[in-house]
Scaffold this motif. Structure first.
Motif, mmCIF file in Angstrom:
data_model
loop_
_atom_site.group_PDB
_atom_site.id
_atom_site.type_symbol
_atom_site.label_atom_id
_atom_site.label_comp_id
_atom_site.label_asym_id
_atom_site.label_seq_id
_atom_site.Cartn_x
_atom_site.Cartn_y
_atom_site.Cartn_z
ATOM 1 N N CYS A 199 0.848 -1.202 0.000
ATOM 2 C CA CYS A 199 0.000 0.000 0.000
ATOM 3 C C CYS A 199 0.881 1.249 0.000
ATOM 4 N N GLY A 200 1.426 1.566 -1.129
ATOM 5 C CA GLY A 200 2.262 2.762 -1.257
ATOM 6 C C GLY A 200 3.674 2.514 -0.744
ATOM 7 N N SER A 201 4.583 3.406 -1.127
ATOM 8 C CA SER A 201 5.977 3.208 -0.704
ATOM 9 C C SER A 201 6.124 3.416 0.800
ATOM 10 N N THR A 202 5.177 4.105 1.408
ATOM 11 C CA THR A 202 5.232 4.262 2.862
ATOM 12 C C THR A 202 5.190 2.897 3.530
ATOM 13 N N GLU A 203 4.260 2.059 3.105
ATOM 14 C CA GLU A 203 4.227 0.692 3.651
ATOM 15 C C GLU A 203 5.476 -0.070 3.210
ATOM 16 N N GLY A 204 5.873 0.144 1.961
ATOM 17 C CA GLY A 204 7.046 -0.561 1.444
ATOM 18 C C GLY A 204 8.268 -0.350 2.328
ATOM 19 N N MET A 205 8.472 0.896 2.745
ATOM 20 C CA MET A 205 9.661 1.214 3.545
ATOM 21 C C MET A 205 9.553 0.608 4.946
ATOM 22 N N ILE A 206 8.417 0.833 5.602
ATOM 23 C CA ILE A 206 8.316 0.334 6.980
ATOM 24 C C ILE A 206 8.284 -1.203 7.005
ATOM 25 N N ALA A 207 7.630 -1.812 6.020
ATOM 26 C CA ALA A 207 7.600 -3.278 5.971
ATOM 27 C C ALA A 207 9.014 -3.817 5.758
ATOM 28 N N SER A 208 9.788 -3.151 4.921
ATOM 29 C CA SER A 208 11.161 -3.605 4.662
ATOM 30 C C SER A 208 12.011 -3.507 5.918
ATOM 31 N N LEU A 209 11.855 -2.380 6.634
ATOM 32 C CA LEU A 209 12.659 -2.200 7.853
ATOM 33 C C LEU A 209 12.228 -3.178 8.946
ATOM 34 N N LEU A 210 10.907 -3.342 9.103
ATOM 35 C CA LEU A 210 10.429 -4.277 10.129
ATOM 36 C C LEU A 210 10.887 -5.701 9.828
ATOM 37 N N ALA A 211 10.990 -6.005 8.546
ATOM 38 C CA ALA A 211 11.339 -7.375 8.147
ATOM 39 C C ALA A 211 12.818 -7.673 8.280
ATOM 40 N N THR A 212 13.643 -6.629 8.360
ATOM 41 C CA THR A 212 15.084 -6.889 8.266
ATOM 42 C C THR A 212 15.910 -6.384 9.447
ATOM 43 N N HIS A 354 15.331 -14.212 -0.522
ATOM 44 C CA HIS A 354 15.545 -14.390 0.931
ATOM 45 C C HIS A 354 15.051 -13.163 1.706
ATOM 46 N N LEU A 355 15.069 -11.973 1.072
ATOM 47 C CA LEU A 355 14.561 -10.760 1.724
ATOM 48 C C LEU A 355 13.046 -10.657 1.522
ATOM 49 N N THR A 356 12.619 -10.979 0.315
ATOM 50 C CA THR A 356 11.189 -10.876 -0.003
ATOM 51 C C THR A 356 10.346 -11.758 0.927
ATOM 52 N N THR A 357 10.862 -12.941 1.260
ATOM 53 C CA THR A 357 10.119 -13.836 2.160
ATOM 54 C C THR A 357 9.753 -13.118 3.458
ATOM 55 N N SER A 358 10.718 -12.409 4.055
ATOM 56 C CA SER A 358 10.439 -11.710 5.317
ATOM 57 C C SER A 358 9.537 -10.502 5.088
ATOM 58 N N ILE A 359 9.790 -9.777 4.017
ATOM 59 C CA ILE A 359 8.987 -8.573 3.737
ATOM 60 C C ILE A 359 7.524 -8.979 3.534
ATOM 61 N N ARG A 360 7.313 -10.069 2.833
ATOM 62 C CA ARG A 360 5.938 -10.532 2.592
ATOM 63 C C ARG A 360 5.246 -10.920 3.905
#
Ligand code: GLN
Length: 494
Positions: A199-212, A354-360
């Motif tokens: 849902c927008g790059s805002t979610e993209g960024m926070i989801a990426s950080l939370l996942a990694t 390997h990163l996408t798995t966590s982000i998803r």
């Protein structure tokens, strides 16, 4: 023009001993004249019809189905209320008494958000609306989105793409994203394992950080920075380390960057083209970042939302395409800026499996998915011909030059951006040194909303000589803003 200017000077009331601070604090308070109850009352009287009851149709009298046993006279069935809603005998609902939470308020305030202030950018939009000011604060276009894109979205709704899409994103959109990156950067991506629609790059960024990231990891951020990155890092309990971008061309000191990396560094956030400075990171700069990420086993998370808004021959280089970075880069992007649909909230995250798995995993539980019909329209948008993307940059270059001229005539000292659609301006030339005071004066009295520069910096005082204007607006809007600024400040610099 965005409506008449109806802002009497000092509409928010007189200045306090420290007006800058009181304005900052006022963010947390709802002004008396816009309280919920008064809004509700206004809406009620303006919009109400003589009766709120749904009129029963005279042509179709209500009949009892023959299969039901006859009703005993005088006793309504158990499930029906004795009084019909809306009848004169309707009892007044009992008011639910409010028990003030004051003594226990602290108990319900998570430590991770207690020091947050609200987004200054989004606050400026509300102030612009309140004061009928021209909004050059929040970066969203005030001109229509492309007609063919709107038709694609309408078509998708009519064709009944109205239920959840696959959580990672509708297949046609993931395929279109893969095709786009192949076309523009010769980058091969697997839509099944490397692309997540969010849902927008805002979610993209926070989801990426939370996942990694884990608590106490460090995240390197170039400063000035888009204000979301700070709270993003905080929500992950990560520590932020800043590296300064120096005006006028917003370069950084390689040694300062090197010094910001250490064994705790988990990631660096790179926003190129950059908001708010308009800097486009060069290949050489990105190669140094890539080298440091590899040396310190860190990720590079890139926000590339302005990738197609480039001027004067600037070239956008996705870090994901650099040698050695395919497995340690997370690319975040969205439809918002490229297709002038900031309210659609359709973005994507590209990363190795390997990163996408966590982000998803984060995305799945955080939002489930972006709006399905808009994802369908996104697939259409991303396959538009190259001309669409070229024209976008050309049109924004003209608007940039136009606003640069208007700001100069008004006496400001704008920095020329190489990309994105913001202009940072120095305010010393018009006799100001406090970004907050000036922004307040501009929105309340002059009738132009901008963003105080300090909101892009980590510490108070940094950026106080700067304000940011956006130029993703109609020419009439820019012209009106220029007229108001010139009326207020022309000659200030003489
Ligand atoms: N990117 C926009 C800006 O900087 C705002 C985005 C937002 O408010 N979500 O103005």
């Amino acid at each position: 023009m965005r409506g008449p200017r109806a802002c009497p000077s000092g509409a928010l009331g007189g200045t306090s001993a420290n007006p800058a601070n009181s304005w900052r604090l006022s963010r947390l308070r709802r002004p008396a004249n816009t309280s919920r109850s008064s809004c509700a009352t206004r809406r009620c009287t303006a919009g109400s019809t003589p009766t709120n009851r749904i009129p029963s149709s005279p042509s179709r009298p209500r009949r009892r189905p023959p299969s039901l046993p006859p009703r005993r006279p005088g006793r309504p069935p158990k499930h029906q209320s004795k009084r019909r809603p809306g009848s004169r005998n309707t009892p007044t609902p009992k008011k639910v008494s409010r028990v003030p939470l004051e003594p226990t308020t602290e108990r319900f305030r998570a430590h991770r958000v207690e020091h947050f202030t609200e987004s200054v950018i989004r606050e400026m939009t509300r102030l612009a609306l309140r004061h009928s000011a021209v909004n050059l604060a929040q970066g969203f276009p005030d001109f229509p989105a492309p007609a063919e894109l709107k038709e694609a979205a309408t078509r998708a709704i009519e064709e009944d793409f109205n239920q959840y899409a696959v959580t990672w994103g509708a297949k046609p959109l993931r395929d279109a994203i893969a095709a786009k990156y192949l076309r523009h950067y010769a980058l091969e991506l697997d839509p099944e394992t490397e692309i997540t629609v969010v849902c927008g790059s805002t979610e993209g960024m926070i989801a990426s950080l939370l996942a990694t990231t884990n608590p106490d990891d460090e995240i390197v951020i170039f400063e000035p920075y888009y204000e979301n990155y700070g709270p993003d890092a905080d929500l992950c309990s990560a520590k932020r380390r800043y590296v300064t971008l120096h005006a006028p061309d917003w370069t950084f000191d390689p040694d300062e960057l090197r010094a910001a990396f250490n064994s705790k560094t988990k990631a660096i956030i790179v926003n190129t083209p950059n908001n708010p400075t308009g800097k486009v990171f060069t290949r050489t700069e990105l190669e140094l970042i890539a080298e440091l990420c590899q040396e310190h086993d860190a990720l590079c998370i890139t926000d590339e939302i302005y990738e197609h808004i480039l001027y004067d021959g600037a070239v956008h280089v996705p870090v994901l395409t650099l040698p050695g970075m395919r497995d340690r880069t997370i690319l975040v992007n969205s439809m918002s800026k490229t297709f002038s649909v900031t309210g659609w909230r359709v973005g994507w995250v590209l990363a190795a499996p390997h990163l996408t798995t966590s982000i998803r995993k984060v995305h799945d539980f955080l939002t489930v998915g972006a709006a399905t019909p808009l994802q369908q329209a996104g697939a259409f948008a991303l396959s538009l011909p190259d001309k669409y993307f070229i024209d976008l940059a050309v049109h924004y270059a003209e608007r940039r030059d136009y606003l640069m001229g208007l700001l100069r005539v008004a006496g400001l000292a704008p920095y020329r951006p190489a990309g994105a659609y913001y202009i940072m301006s120095d305010i010393k030339s018009i006799g100001y040194s406090d970004d907050v005071l000036l922004s307040r004066h501009l929105v309340e009295t002059v009738g132009v909303a901008c963003v105080p520069g300090g909101s892009f910096f980590s510490r108070q005082g940094l950026g106080s000589h700067l304000i940011r204007f956006c130029f993703c607006k109609k020419y009439e809007t820019l012209e009106e803003a220029g007229r108001r600024l010139q009326r207020a400040f022309r000659g200030a610099a003489d």
